[in-house]
Design an enzyme around this catalytic site. Structure first.
Site, PDB file in Angstrom:
ATOM      1  N   HIS A  93      -2.710   2.633   8.085  1.00 19.87           N
ATOM      2  CA  HIS A  93      -3.802   1.825   7.552  1.00 19.87           C
ATOM      3  C   HIS A  93      -3.957   0.585   8.412  1.00 19.87           C
ATOM      4  CE1 HIS A  93      -6.248  -0.679   5.010  1.00 19.87           C
ATOM      5  NE2 HIS A  93      -5.272  -1.556   4.867  1.00 19.87           N
ATOM      6  N   GLU A 104       0.820  -1.220   0.000  1.00 24.07           N
ATOM      7  CA  GLU A 104       0.000   0.000   0.000  1.00 24.07           C
ATOM      8  C   GLU A 104       0.854   1.271   0.000  1.00 24.07           C
ATOM      9  OE1 GLU A 104      -2.871  -0.593  -0.706  1.00 24.07           O
ATOM     10  OE2 GLU A 104      -3.620  -2.357   0.332  1.00 24.07           O
ATOM     11  N   HIS A 109     -12.815  -3.671   4.218  1.00 23.01           N
ATOM     12  CA  HIS A 109     -11.369  -3.851   4.296  1.00 23.01           C
ATOM     13  C   HIS A 109     -10.777  -3.169   5.539  1.00 23.01           C
ATOM     14  CE1 HIS A 109      -7.241  -3.848   2.092  1.00 23.01           C
ATOM     15  NE2 HIS A 109      -7.067  -3.579   3.359  1.00 23.01           N
ATOM     16  N   HIS A 118      -7.131  -2.612  10.052  1.00 26.61           N
ATOM     17  CA  HIS A 118      -8.378  -3.355   9.835  1.00 26.61           C
ATOM     18  C   HIS A 118      -9.165  -3.505  11.144  1.00 26.61           C
ATOM     19  CE1 HIS A 118      -5.921  -5.713   6.505  1.00 26.61           C
ATOM     20  NE2 HIS A 118      -6.115  -4.443   6.179  1.00 26.61           N
ATOM     21  N   GLU A 159     -17.844  12.797  21.418  1.00 26.66           N
ATOM     22  CA  GLU A 159     -16.472  13.171  21.160  1.00 26.66           C
ATOM     23  C   GLU A 159     -16.134  13.234  19.665  1.00 26.66           C
ATOM     24  OE1 GLU A 159     -13.635  12.264  24.242  1.00 26.66           O
ATOM     25  OE2 GLU A 159     -13.124  10.572  22.944  1.00 26.66           O
TER      26      GLU A 159
HETATM   27  O1  2HA Z   1      -0.493  -4.708   4.265  1.00 28.01           O
HETATM   28  O2  2HA Z   1      -3.439  -4.341   4.900  1.00 28.01           O
HETATM   29  O3  2HA Z   1      -4.232  -3.606   2.516  1.00 28.01           O
HETATM   30  C1  2HA Z   1      -1.585  -5.544   4.168  1.00 28.01           C
HETATM   31  C2  2HA Z   1      -2.813  -4.767   3.974  1.00 28.01           C
HETATM   32  C3  2HA Z   1      -3.218  -4.526   2.602  1.00 28.01           C
HETATM   33 ZN    ZN Z   2      -5.385  -3.579   4.500  1.00 35.66          ZN
END
Ligand code: 2HA
Ligand code: ZN
Length: 270
Positions: free
Chosen positions: A139, A116, A210, A141, A169
């Site tokens: 980033h 990414e 995602h 999840h 908040e």
């Molecule tokens: O790095 O999260 O989106 C692994 C991920 C891909």
């Molecule tokens: Zn990811």
């Protein structure tokens, strides 16, 4: 030169990866972080004239020529970053052709930056235009935010409104709201460009089904944004189908905005 692993930024970065793993946000190789560093951060730790190897970026990052990034490696697990930073992380400089990353430290197994990285770099470019002190793209999840993206309408306005109304908040922490992408293939320049486009207006971007992107001037700030969204999404998921009888109303949000003098997305409230 001092050992890079003893630098404040590597230690803080690695601790954050561990924390995110422990929160259940970063299974296996899920998630990635990039952190803009300055010469001053590196001078005691790295001889910046010694390039270990070059890695093609796959797009033109000319706006970032000469900039340094500490970044997670592709296929690497957040769980392991703190135990072995030099294997799981790398410090890169964007070469003067704009198309190549110069590895200065890390990725000791011959690895490379996260898949990414284009999305990160494109986001860094946009955020630096609106926030000169910007440094971090993160980033991850997180469970409730991901879950919510399966069952909630995916417009910036609707998603932001619901999240704002799950915790007083939220509008205070992100009055600029949440940008929401459609489902897209991850790891591509296309999702990178779409994410960066949203980053012109938002510091938080949702990738439905995602995960999420958060940015900030510090690791704590980027993390704190995602953490606040995730907490609100947990409230949403916990309420589930039950009828809300004590909502946070648009009027309540306007009162909060007035009290905290927020420059909020006025078009997101009725
Ligand atoms: O790095 O999260 O989106 C692994 C991920 C891909
Ligand atoms: Zn990811």
């Amino acid at each position: 030169m001092k050992d890079v692993r003893t630098s404040e930024y590597v230690i803080e970065f690695a601790r954050m990866a561990t924390n995110m793993y422990r929160l259940g946000w970063d299974e296996r190789n899920g998630g990635n972080i990039s952190y803009l560093l300055y010469e001053d951060d590196l001078k005691d730790y790295i001889d910046t004239t010694k390039v270990i190897r070059e890695i093609p970026l796959g797009f033109d990052a000319k706006e970032l020529i000469g900039k340094y990034f500490l970044v997670t490696g592709t296929g690497k697990y957040f769980k392991n970053v703190e135990r072995d930073p030099a294997y799981n992380l790398g410090i890169l400089r964007i070469k003067n052709d704009g198309l190549t990353a110069e590895l200065l430290w890390g990725f000791e197994d011959g690895g490379r930056f996260t898949s990414e990285f284009p999305a990160h770099l494109m986001s860094h470019i946009e955020r630096l235009k609106v926030e000169p002190n910007h440094r971090v793209v993160l980033h991850t999840h997180p469970l409730a935010t991901m879950s919510m993206s399966f069952i909630h309408p995916l417009s910036d306005r609707e998603f932001t409104r619901t999240i704002w109304k799950m915790n007083n908040e939220c509008i205070v922490v992100f009055p600029d709201g949440i940008g929401v992408l459609p489902w897209m293939v991850c790891g591509t320049n296309e999702i990178g460009m779409a994410t960066a486009e949203k980053m012109k207006d938002y510091r938080i971007v949702l990738w439905p089904n995602h995960g999420i992107y958060g940015v900030g001037t510090t690791l704590d700030e980027a993390f704190g944004l995602v953490e606040t969204v995730e907490k609100a999404a947990q409230v949403y998921m916990m309420i589930g189908e039950r009828k809300v009888i004590n909502p946070i109303t648009d009027e309540n949000l306007k009162d909060l905005a007035a009290f905290f003098k927020l420059n909020y997305r006025k078009d997101f409230l009725d």
